[in-house]
Design a protein around this motif. Structure first.
Motif, PDB file in Angstrom:
ATOM      1  N   ALA A 156     -32.734 -37.661 -32.382  1.00  0.00           N
ATOM      2  CA  ALA A 156     -31.955 -38.396 -31.386  1.00  0.00           C
ATOM      3  C   ALA A 156     -32.044 -37.723 -30.024  1.00  0.00           C
ATOM      4  O   ALA A 156     -32.184 -38.386 -29.002  1.00  0.00           O
ATOM      5  N   ALA A 157     -31.977 -36.401 -30.003  1.00  0.00           N
ATOM      6  CA  ALA A 157     -32.025 -35.672 -28.743  1.00  0.00           C
ATOM      7  C   ALA A 157     -33.375 -35.816 -28.065  1.00  0.00           C
ATOM      8  O   ALA A 157     -33.463 -35.915 -26.843  1.00  0.00           O
ATOM      9  N   LEU A 158     -34.449 -35.850 -28.845  1.00  0.00           N
ATOM     10  CA  LEU A 158     -35.772 -35.978 -28.262  1.00  0.00           C
ATOM     11  C   LEU A 158     -36.059 -37.401 -27.808  1.00  0.00           C
ATOM     12  O   LEU A 158     -36.666 -37.620 -26.782  1.00  0.00           O
ATOM     13  N   ALA A 159     -35.636 -38.386 -28.559  1.00  0.00           N
ATOM     14  CA  ALA A 159     -35.977 -39.773 -28.249  1.00  0.00           C
ATOM     15  C   ALA A 159     -35.117 -40.364 -27.148  1.00  0.00           C
ATOM     16  O   ALA A 159     -35.621 -40.997 -26.241  1.00  0.00           O
ATOM     17  N   THR A 160     -33.826 -40.161 -27.198  1.00  0.00           N
ATOM     18  CA  THR A 160     -32.932 -40.877 -26.302  1.00  0.00           C
ATOM     19  C   THR A 160     -33.040 -40.454 -24.837  1.00  0.00           C
ATOM     20  O   THR A 160     -33.184 -41.310 -23.987  1.00  0.00           O
ATOM     21  N   PRO A 161     -33.026 -39.154 -24.480  1.00  0.00           N
ATOM     22  CA  PRO A 161     -33.078 -38.817 -23.064  1.00  0.00           C
ATOM     23  C   PRO A 161     -34.344 -39.304 -22.377  1.00  0.00           C
ATOM     24  O   PRO A 161     -34.301 -39.730 -21.246  1.00  0.00           O
ATOM     25  N   ALA A 162     -35.463 -39.288 -23.081  1.00  0.00           N
ATOM     26  CA  ALA A 162     -36.710 -39.721 -22.469  1.00  0.00           C
ATOM     27  C   ALA A 162     -36.649 -41.195 -22.105  1.00  0.00           C
ATOM     28  O   ALA A 162     -37.273 -41.634 -21.158  1.00  0.00           O
ATOM     29  N   LEU A 163     -35.889 -41.975 -22.846  1.00  0.00           N
ATOM     30  CA  LEU A 163     -35.808 -43.405 -22.601  1.00  0.00           C
ATOM     31  C   LEU A 163     -34.585 -43.779 -21.782  1.00  0.00           C
ATOM     32  O   LEU A 163     -34.490 -44.893 -21.300  1.00  0.00           O
ATOM     33  N   ALA A 164     -33.648 -42.862 -21.600  1.00  0.00           N
ATOM     34  CA  ALA A 164     -32.391 -43.185 -20.950  1.00  0.00           C
ATOM     35  C   ALA A 164     -32.577 -43.578 -19.485  1.00  0.00           C
ATOM     36  O   ALA A 164     -31.773 -44.319 -18.946  1.00  0.00           O
ATOM     37  N   ALA A 165     -33.638 -43.102 -18.820  1.00  0.00           N
ATOM     38  CA  ALA A 165     -33.830 -43.392 -17.407  1.00  0.00           C
ATOM     39  C   ALA A 165     -34.357 -44.802 -17.168  1.00  0.00           C
ATOM     40  O   ALA A 165     -34.228 -45.329 -16.078  1.00  0.00           O
ATOM     41  N   GLY A 166     -34.953 -45.426 -18.153  1.00  0.00           N
ATOM     42  CA  GLY A 166     -35.539 -46.745 -17.978  1.00  0.00           C
ATOM     43  C   GLY A 166     -34.668 -47.835 -18.566  1.00  0.00           C
ATOM     44  O   GLY A 166     -33.575 -47.585 -19.074  1.00  0.00           O
ATOM     45  N   PRO A 167     -35.171 -49.063 -18.510  1.00  0.00           N
ATOM     46  CA  PRO A 167     -34.382 -50.183 -19.016  1.00  0.00           C
ATOM     47  C   PRO A 167     -34.334 -50.268 -20.537  1.00  0.00           C
ATOM     48  O   PRO A 167     -33.490 -50.976 -21.072  1.00  0.00           O
ATOM     49  N   LEU A 168     -35.203 -49.559 -21.239  1.00  0.00           N
ATOM     50  CA  LEU A 168     -35.162 -49.577 -22.701  1.00  0.00           C
ATOM     51  C   LEU A 168     -34.270 -48.441 -23.187  1.00  0.00           C
ATOM     52  O   LEU A 168     -34.579 -47.266 -23.004  1.00  0.00           O
ATOM     53  N   GLN A 169     -33.144 -48.798 -23.769  1.00  0.00           N
ATOM     54  CA  GLN A 169     -32.208 -47.821 -24.308  1.00  0.00           C
ATOM     55  C   GLN A 169     -32.359 -47.802 -25.825  1.00  0.00           C
ATOM     56  O   GLN A 169     -32.352 -48.866 -26.450  1.00  0.00           O
ATOM     57  N   VAL A 170     -32.500 -46.608 -26.400  1.00  0.00           N
ATOM     58  CA  VAL A 170     -32.667 -46.476 -27.843  1.00  0.00           C
ATOM     59  C   VAL A 170     -31.669 -45.447 -28.356  1.00  0.00           C
ATOM     60  O   VAL A 170     -31.520 -44.366 -27.777  1.00  0.00           O
ATOM     61  N   ALA A 171     -30.969 -45.795 -29.414  1.00  0.00           N
ATOM     62  CA  ALA A 171     -30.032 -44.876 -30.059  1.00  0.00           C
ATOM     63  C   ALA A 171     -30.356 -44.867 -31.548  1.00  0.00           C
ATOM     64  O   ALA A 171     -30.775 -45.880 -32.112  1.00  0.00           O
ATOM     65  N   SER A 172     -30.182 -43.724 -32.175  1.00  0.00           N
ATOM     66  CA  SER A 172     -30.451 -43.643 -33.612  1.00  0.00           C
ATOM     67  C   SER A 172     -29.196 -43.196 -34.343  1.00  0.00           C
ATOM     68  O   SER A 172     -28.331 -42.532 -33.778  1.00  0.00           O
ATOM     69  N   LYS A 173     -29.122 -43.613 -35.605  1.00  0.00           N
ATOM     70  CA  LYS A 173     -28.014 -43.171 -36.451  1.00  0.00           C
ATOM     71  C   LYS A 173     -28.523 -43.041 -37.876  1.00  0.00           C
ATOM     72  O   LYS A 173     -29.530 -43.645 -38.253  1.00  0.00           O
ATOM     73  N   VAL A 174     -27.808 -42.239 -38.652  1.00  0.00           N
ATOM     74  CA  VAL A 174     -28.157 -42.012 -40.052  1.00  0.00           C
ATOM     75  C   VAL A 174     -26.995 -42.525 -40.898  1.00  0.00           C
ATOM     76  O   VAL A 174     -25.857 -42.115 -40.714  1.00  0.00           O
ATOM     77  N   LEU A 175     -27.315 -43.428 -41.809  1.00  0.00           N
ATOM     78  CA  LEU A 175     -26.308 -44.009 -42.694  1.00  0.00           C
ATOM     79  C   LEU A 175     -26.625 -43.652 -44.139  1.00  0.00           C
ATOM     80  O   LEU A 175     -27.764 -43.306 -44.459  1.00  0.00           O
TER      81      LEU A 175
END
Length: 162
Positions: free
Chosen positions: A18-37
């Motif tokens: 989550a830490a690697l994926a989300t900040p890289a995408l946070a600046a653009g219009p594509l927002q990605v969040a991950s969760k573990v269920l």
């Protein structure tokens, strides 16, 4: 290794993803969040067992987990050619796409992707064998349609804690 150590490693790996994926995408219009269920089973009054997906708080070897990627286009223009890639933590064994999610391409090396049946793995003896779910290191989805402005979606895969 004890069960608690495996539980801790699972969440450390999930947090790292989550830490690697989300900040890289946070600046653009594509927002990605991950969760573990994980699956939570409860007995119903009628004697059946109900299964629900809940936020993973404790996972022990053999437990099923579901990794979910939520994506959203926060921009004003459609986003095309979107590819979402998720590493499979070493503590987990990939099983399949989660129910309702499109089947991802998989990789056994992080570079070559395709259907599992088409992938091969080198053996210690120098030969080659067909890849198995235990060999999967990454899952990847190529979205075939642009993500329209303001829309969102969800992708998921199932795994089992080793």
């Amino acid at each position: 290794m004890n069960r608690n150590a495996k539980t801790i490693r699972l969440f450390a790996a999930a947090a790292l993803v989550a830490a690697l994926a989300t900040p890289a995408l946070a600046a653009g219009p594509l927002q990605v969040a991950s969760k573990v269920l994980t699956e939570k089973k409860t007995a119903a009054a009628d004697g059946t067992t109900r299964v629900a997906l809940v936020q993973a708080t404790k996972v022990v070897p053999g437990d099923k987990v579901v990794f979910v990627l939520d994506y959203r286009n926060t921009g004003t223009q459609p986003l095309g050619n979107v590819v979402l890639d998720n590493p499979v933590p070493q503590q987990l064994v990939y099983r399949s796409a989660a129910q309702g999610s499109p089947t991802p391409e998989v990789s056994v090396d992080g570079h070559t992707y395709g259907e599992l049946s088409a992938l091969r793995v080198r053996t210690a003896a120098g030969g080659v064998r067909p890849a198995s779910p235990d060999d999967v290191t990454h899952v990847r989805w190529r979205l075939t349609s642009p993500i329209t402005a303001g829309s969102h979606g969800q992708l998921a895969f199932q795994a089992v804690l080793k």
